[in-house]
Design a protein around this motif. Structure first.
Motif: not given
Length: 227
Positions: A31-34, A62-66
């Motif tokens: 759901e959170r990656s391209t 992967y759409e996260i900030d860390p």
């Protein structure tokens, strides 16, 4: 049978948690990656693919900030949006990003990712079993001791995996013509790159070997290969 029941329940709990973790991880990543489309990084991926004698190395954002890189249980490679942002800002070079991808490929090739998910279920079973046993003898702090022991075991296993993945990446980067240099320079930047605003070191980095030790291990490999 009654005495074995708590252990069987703990093992069952671990297996259920394993299945849930695999499902949640895949769902979250889907759901959170391209797929990575950056041409300059794709070029490095092509070099790694050629060295591995495969058609391509697929990498996803992967759409996260860390700042992190990871390999999924199904073998997919991810770099976080936060890491990619550091690359776009010039804080990390393309070759250094390639070293991250090579490291995660090492986790996949060496079976670490799949084994870690299995180990996760075992650790949960061990934590629950120890907690039940120790709480009978040390009420109040038995669960805390069980958590501490299983955390120490998991961290030690994780550090061993990191050294193995580092060595795999070093060999792959050398074969691809990129070399070990970017791997070492990234390690020197890693703590600053992953430092949170609150000043605390992220938990995933605590389970990794010390930066100086990782660089020393790479340099030992270089000397061995050059001998």
């Amino acid at each position: 049978m009654i005495k074995l029941l708590p252990i069987l329940l703990a093992v069952g709990y671990g297996l259920v948690m394993y299945r849930l973790s695999v499902w949640r991880t895949k769902k979250e990543l889907d759901e959170r990656s391209t797929e990575l489309a950056d041409p300059s990084l794709r070029q490095y991926c092509d070099q790694l693919a050629a060295a591995l004698e495969i058609d391509r190395v697929r990498v996803f954002i992967y759409e996260i900030d860390p700042v992190n890189g990871l390999a999924a249980p199904d073998g997919r490679i991810f770099i976080t949006r936060g890491f990619y942002r550091k690359f776009k800002q010039g804080e990390v070079s393309g070759a250094e990003m390639a070293s991250v991808i090579a490291h995660e490929l090492g986790h996949v090739a060496l079976g670490h990712t799949r084994r870690r998910m299995i180990d996760f279920s075992g650790q949960n079973a061990m934590r629950a079993t120890l907690g039940m046993i120790l709480s009978r003898f040390i009420p109040g702090i038995g669960v805390w001791i069980a958590n501490a022991l299983t955390t120490l075991v998991a961290a030690r296993m994780s550090r061993g995996d990191e050294y193995e993945a580092d060595a795999y990446a070093a060999a792959l980067l050398t074969k691809a013509g990129i070399g070990i240099g970017p791997q070492k320079t990234l390690f020197e930047k890693l703590e600053a790159l992953t430092q949170s605003r609150g000043g605390a070191m992220p938990a995933w980095l605590m389970s990794h070997p010390k930066t100086t030790e990782r660089i020393a291990a790479l340099e030992a490999l270089e000397h061995k290969w050059q001998a």
